[in-house]
Design a protein around this motif. Sequence first.
Motif, PDB file in Angstrom:
ATOM      1  N   ASP A   1    -104.569  -6.385 -23.856  1.00  0.00           N
ATOM      2  CA  ASP A   1    -105.336  -5.196 -23.527  1.00  0.00           C
ATOM      3  C   ASP A   1    -104.516  -3.912 -23.604  1.00  0.00           C
ATOM      4  OD1 ASP A   1    -103.912  -6.202 -21.341  1.00  0.00           O
ATOM      5  OD2 ASP A   1    -105.126  -5.054 -19.919  1.00  0.00           O
ATOM      6  N   ALA A   2    -103.189  -3.981 -23.482  1.00  0.00           N
ATOM      7  CA  ALA A   2    -102.410  -2.745 -23.436  1.00  0.00           C
ATOM      8  C   ALA A   2    -101.057  -2.875 -24.124  1.00  0.00           C
ATOM      9  CB  ALA A   2    -102.218  -2.307 -21.984  1.00  0.00           C
ATOM     10  N   PRO A   3    -101.026  -3.250 -25.406  1.00  0.00           N
ATOM     11  CA  PRO A   3     -99.750  -3.274 -26.127  1.00  0.00           C
ATOM     12  C   PRO A   3     -99.328  -1.852 -26.502  1.00  0.00           C
ATOM     13  CG  PRO A   3    -101.512  -3.813 -27.621  1.00  0.00           C
ATOM     14  CD  PRO A   3    -102.145  -3.668 -26.261  1.00  0.00           C
ATOM     15  N   VAL A   4     -98.149  -1.725 -27.052  1.00  0.00           N
ATOM     16  CA  VAL A   4     -97.675  -0.424 -27.512  1.00  0.00           C
ATOM     17  C   VAL A   4     -98.103  -0.168 -28.946  1.00  0.00           C
ATOM     18  CG1 VAL A   4     -95.619   0.963 -28.014  1.00  0.00           C
ATOM     19  CG2 VAL A   4     -95.712  -0.443 -25.935  1.00  0.00           C
ATOM     20  N   ASN A   5     -98.060  -1.206 -29.795  1.00  0.00           N
ATOM     21  CA  ASN A   5     -98.230  -1.004 -31.233  1.00  0.00           C
ATOM     22  C   ASN A   5     -99.524  -1.545 -31.824  1.00  0.00           C
ATOM     23  OD1 ASN A   5     -95.716   0.365 -31.929  1.00  0.00           O
ATOM     24  ND2 ASN A   5     -94.723  -1.506 -31.215  1.00  0.00           N
ATOM     25  N   TRP A   6    -100.327  -2.268 -31.056  1.00  0.00           N
ATOM     26  CA  TRP A   6    -101.660  -2.690 -31.492  1.00  0.00           C
ATOM     27  C   TRP A   6    -101.636  -3.446 -32.827  1.00  0.00           C
ATOM     28  CZ3 TRP A   6    -105.051  -2.100 -27.683  1.00  0.00           C
ATOM     29  CH2 TRP A   6    -104.799  -1.096 -26.729  1.00  0.00           C
ATOM     30  N   LYS A   7    -100.780  -4.453 -32.905  1.00  0.00           N
ATOM     31  CA  LYS A   7    -100.696  -5.278 -34.106  1.00  0.00           C
ATOM     32  C   LYS A   7    -101.788  -6.352 -34.081  1.00  0.00           C
ATOM     33  CE  LYS A   7     -95.675  -4.689 -34.147  1.00  0.00           C
ATOM     34  NZ  LYS A   7     -94.365  -5.396 -34.071  1.00  0.00           N
ATOM     35  N   PRO A   8    -102.337  -6.732 -35.235  1.00  0.00           N
ATOM     36  CA  PRO A   8    -103.417  -7.728 -35.267  1.00  0.00           C
ATOM     37  C   PRO A   8    -102.936  -9.123 -34.898  1.00  0.00           C
ATOM     38  CG  PRO A   8    -102.776  -7.109 -37.494  1.00  0.00           C
ATOM     39  CD  PRO A   8    -102.064  -6.175 -36.569  1.00  0.00           C
ATOM     40  N   VAL A   9    -103.816  -9.854 -34.196  1.00  0.00           N
ATOM     41  CA  VAL A   9    -103.526 -11.230 -33.778  1.00  0.00           C
ATOM     42  C   VAL A   9    -104.688 -12.113 -34.212  1.00  0.00           C
ATOM     43  CG1 VAL A   9    -103.081 -12.782 -31.847  1.00  0.00           C
ATOM     44  CG2 VAL A   9    -102.190 -10.437 -31.786  1.00  0.00           C
TER      45      VAL A   9
END
Length: 257
Positions: A89-97
């Motif tokens: 919910d709150a990463p720094v870089n918002w990479k796809p998973v």
Amino acid sequence: MMPEWKNLTYEKDGRIARITFNRPEALNAISAGLSQELKEVLADFDSDPDLWLAIVSGNGSCFCAGADIRETGKEARLPSSRVDHYYLDAPVNWKPVIAAVHGYCYGAGLVFAAECDIIIATEDATFSIVETKRGMPAITLSAQLAPWMASKKVTEMIVTGDPFPAQDVYRLGLVNHLVPTYDDLLPAAEKLAERILANPPMAVRSAIQAARMSVFQSQTYRDSELLFRSSRWKEWDDFKEGMAAFKEKRAPVFKGR
């Protein structure tokens, strides 16, 4: 040097992080140890500039059969808030998973898979919200799944606790792609990963951030989380009975209190 993980494996393969739940003897149930290790490897993935995408899968017969409620003996170790379960919910870089799902995807496993940006599943995979059968409210899962599936089907999943086949959740929009067998699962995830990695990463991450925030920061989600926190479900006799019956492998006897 990377630490040795007891409950999962974590490998770096070019731009791809490969995370595998590795508790096959417990159907990859999410224990406190697995939960903590998952948070740690996702934080490393998020901060590593060489990694642009992650694929999460399960070792053994299934992706994840839910939370491990047996690990503390008589009392299940449950968080004070469901927010303790969230990982993306709150990463720094918002990479796809990408979640690569086979076998059971139940309870806490479904919570995590629903957080992932794309789900690929085998045709024999099943998805279930088992909290209701254990006497727990599945309030936040309702808000989490509703953007991706028809809301009345989400309601049916919650109030029955029944498993839904992969074909159904694919048709309803929760699963992106189906593959015939487990042998096809990771190759399909890798092919999709290569298609994503061919695009400029910052544009991809902007799209990921927008999609995740539309769920995690929606008013419906916030309201459902507050409702879950304020609910006194841990005091319900039916919750205690549901936990006891599951651990004792017997049919529960609910009394509506």
